[in-house]
Design a protein around this motif. Structure first.
Motif, PDB file in Angstrom:
ATOM      1  N   TRP A  29      55.352  30.855  58.299  1.00 33.26           N
ATOM      2  CA  TRP A  29      55.789  32.185  57.860  1.00 33.26           C
ATOM      3  C   TRP A  29      57.170  32.515  58.414  1.00 33.26           C
ATOM      4  N   MET A  30      57.407  32.169  59.664  1.00 32.28           N
ATOM      5  CA  MET A  30      58.697  32.478  60.276  1.00 32.28           C
ATOM      6  C   MET A  30      59.838  31.780  59.537  1.00 32.28           C
ATOM      7  N   ASN A  31      59.559  30.602  58.976  1.00 32.43           N
ATOM      8  CA  ASN A  31      60.581  29.835  58.254  1.00 32.43           C
ATOM      9  C   ASN A  31      61.003  30.475  56.938  1.00 32.43           C
ATOM     10  N   ILE A  32      60.200  31.390  56.389  1.00 26.98           N
ATOM     11  CA  ILE A  32      60.520  31.922  55.062  1.00 26.98           C
ATOM     12  C   ILE A  32      60.916  33.395  55.077  1.00 26.98           C
ATOM     13  N   ILE A  33      60.946  34.033  56.256  1.00 27.55           N
ATOM     14  CA  ILE A  33      61.253  35.461  56.295  1.00 27.55           C
ATOM     15  C   ILE A  33      62.697  35.726  56.721  1.00 27.55           C
ATOM     16  N   ALA A  34      63.220  36.835  56.207  1.00 24.62           N
ATOM     17  CA  ALA A  34      64.566  37.280  56.580  1.00 24.62           C
ATOM     18  C   ALA A  34      64.507  38.007  57.924  1.00 24.62           C
ATOM     19  N   ASP A  35      65.661  38.173  58.547  1.00 26.05           N
ATOM     20  CA  ASP A  35      65.724  38.887  59.834  1.00 26.05           C
ATOM     21  C   ASP A  35      65.253  40.330  59.711  1.00 26.05           C
ATOM     22  N   ASP A  36      65.530  40.963  58.573  1.00 24.15           N
ATOM     23  CA  ASP A  36      65.189  42.371  58.374  1.00 24.15           C
ATOM     24  C   ASP A  36      63.888  42.548  57.584  1.00 24.15           C
ATOM     25  N   VAL A  37      62.974  41.613  57.714  1.00 19.97           N
ATOM     26  CA  VAL A  37      61.706  41.640  57.000  1.00 19.97           C
ATOM     27  C   VAL A  37      60.876  42.857  57.403  1.00 19.97           C
ATOM     28  N   SER A  38      60.063  43.334  56.465  1.00 22.26           N
ATOM     29  CA  SER A  38      59.118  44.419  56.731  1.00 22.26           C
ATOM     30  C   SER A  38      57.723  43.911  56.390  1.00 22.26           C
ATOM     31  N   LEU A  39      56.767  44.144  57.297  1.00 17.99           N
ATOM     32  CA  LEU A  39      55.384  43.713  57.091  1.00 17.99           C
ATOM     33  C   LEU A  39      54.468  44.926  57.201  1.00 17.99           C
ATOM     34  N   GLY A  40      53.621  45.110  56.187  1.00 17.68           N
ATOM     35  CA  GLY A  40      52.627  46.179  56.207  1.00 17.68           C
ATOM     36  C   GLY A  40      51.250  45.605  55.991  1.00 17.68           C
ATOM     37  N   SER A  41      50.286  46.144  56.721  1.00 18.00           N
ATOM     38  CA  SER A  41      48.911  45.689  56.635  1.00 18.00           C
ATOM     39  C   SER A  41      48.029  46.904  56.384  1.00 18.00           C
ATOM     40  N   LEU A  42      47.046  46.789  55.523  1.00 18.74           N
ATOM     41  CA  LEU A  42      46.261  47.934  55.085  1.00 18.74           C
ATOM     42  C   LEU A  42      45.603  48.693  56.236  1.00 18.74           C
ATOM     43  N   ALA A  43      45.161  48.023  57.280  1.00 18.08           N
ATOM     44  CA  ALA A  43      44.533  48.717  58.413  1.00 18.08           C
ATOM     45  C   ALA A  43      45.553  49.532  59.211  1.00 18.08           C
ATOM     46  N   ASP A  44      46.832  49.228  59.063  1.00 14.80           N
ATOM     47  CA  ASP A  44      47.950  50.012  59.578  1.00 14.80           C
ATOM     48  C   ASP A  44      47.819  50.432  61.039  1.00 14.80           C
ATOM     49  N   GLY A  45      47.474  49.473  61.897  1.00  9.81           N
ATOM     50  CA  GLY A  45      47.433  49.755  63.323  1.00  9.81           C
ATOM     51  C   GLY A  45      46.200  50.498  63.795  1.00  9.81           C
ATOM     52  N   SER A  46      45.130  50.442  63.030  1.00 10.07           N
ATOM     53  CA  SER A  46      43.872  51.069  63.442  1.00 10.07           C
ATOM     54  C   SER A  46      43.547  50.658  64.882  1.00 10.07           C
ATOM     55  N   PRO A  47      42.970  51.544  65.701  1.00 12.34           N
ATOM     56  CA  PRO A  47      42.702  51.218  67.111  1.00 12.34           C
ATOM     57  C   PRO A  47      41.866  49.942  67.308  1.00 12.34           C
ATOM     58  N   GLU A  48      40.995  49.623  66.374  1.00 14.62           N
ATOM     59  CA  GLU A  48      40.176  48.418  66.496  1.00 14.62           C
ATOM     60  C   GLU A  48      40.975  47.143  66.233  1.00 14.62           C
ATOM     61  N   VAL A  49      42.038  47.266  65.471  1.00  8.49           N
ATOM     62  CA  VAL A  49      42.882  46.119  65.113  1.00  8.49           C
ATOM     63  C   VAL A  49      44.363  46.524  65.215  1.00  8.49           C
ATOM     64  N   PRO A  50      44.827  46.813  66.432  1.00 10.80           N
ATOM     65  CA  PRO A  50      46.195  47.330  66.590  1.00 10.80           C
ATOM     66  C   PRO A  50      47.282  46.374  66.116  1.00 10.80           C
ATOM     67  N   PHE A  51      46.982  45.078  66.050  1.00 11.29           N
ATOM     68  CA  PHE A  51      47.991  44.117  65.600  1.00 11.29           C
ATOM     69  C   PHE A  51      48.444  44.398  64.170  1.00 11.29           C
ATOM     70  N   THR A  52      47.664  45.182  63.409  1.00 12.93           N
ATOM     71  CA  THR A  52      47.984  45.444  62.006  1.00 12.93           C
ATOM     72  C   THR A  52      49.043  46.526  61.800  1.00 12.93           C
ATOM     73  N   ALA A  53      49.617  47.045  62.882  1.00 13.88           N
ATOM     74  CA  ALA A  53      50.665  48.065  62.761  1.00 13.88           C
ATOM     75  C   ALA A  53      51.861  47.517  61.991  1.00 13.88           C
ATOM     76  N   ARG A  54      52.562  48.400  61.288  1.00 16.56           N
ATOM     77  CA  ARG A  54      53.741  48.000  60.514  1.00 16.56           C
ATOM     78  C   ARG A  54      54.775  47.346  61.425  1.00 16.56           C
ATOM     79  N   ARG A  55      55.396  46.297  60.920  1.00 15.42           N
ATOM     80  CA  ARG A  55      56.452  45.565  61.645  1.00 15.42           C
ATOM     81  C   ARG A  55      57.707  45.591  60.790  1.00 15.42           C
ATOM     82  N   ASP A  56      58.869  45.681  61.441  1.00 11.06           N
ATOM     83  CA  ASP A  56      60.116  45.842  60.699  1.00 11.06           C
ATOM     84  C   ASP A  56      61.200  44.825  61.027  1.00 11.06           C
ATOM     85  N   ASN A  57      60.812  43.692  61.613  1.00 12.85           N
ATOM     86  CA  ASN A  57      61.807  42.646  61.871  1.00 12.85           C
ATOM     87  C   ASN A  57      61.074  41.352  62.226  1.00 12.85           C
TER      88      ASN A  57
END
Length: 139
Positions: A29-57
């Motif tokens: 995945w790292m090989n195909i993304i741009a530096d300014d990539v944005s990642l969104g996950s439907l659980a959106d950082g829910s306390p049970e799965v905090p890794f799913t929070a939106r990422r912006d780089n």
């Protein structure tokens, strides 16, 4: 249509590498993304799965993937339908992961939406059954 085909080829290869590594190597995945990539996950950082929070780089996406690999074990990941138009590709399939802490399994249909610019991913959103993910992560 050629760019769409290129995008699908890039994603097919990355998914193949992801599955072959059983979700343990995020470089596909790292090989195909741009530096300014944005990642969104439907659980959106829910306390049970905090890794799913939106990422912006890139570093945020790497942290997301490392947290996923730390807490979850891939059982099956079959993304087998690719729908491309212009700079976007929708990928449809099924993902089954086991939470390493609880031993519970999340089995869900999954849809990934990718957007490309100059051959690199600039936007990625994933959609899945959040209730199943959260239930598997909850002791």
């Amino acid at each position: 249509m050629p760019a769409q085909n290129d995008h699908v080829s890039i994603l097919r290869e990355a998914y193949t590498q992801w599955v072959d590594s059983r979700g343990s190597d995020c470089e596909c995945w790292m090989n195909i993304i741009a530096d300014d990539v944005s990642l969104g996950s439907l659980a959106d950082g829910s306390p049970e799965v905090p890794f799913t929070a939106r990422r912006d780089n890139r570093s945020g996406v790497r942290a997301y993937l490392e947290d996923l690999m730390r807490d979850w074990e891939m059982i099956s990941h079959a993304m087998d339908e690719f729908i491309a138009q212009d700079d976007r590709v929708a990928v449809v399939g099924r993902a089954i992961w086991r939470h390493k802490g609880t031993g519970k399994v999340a089995d869900t249909r999954k849809v990934d939406i990718w957007r490309f610019r100059d051959g690199k991913v600039i936007d990625f959103d994933e959609y899945y059954d959040t209730a199943r993910l959260i239930a598997a992560a909850t002791p």
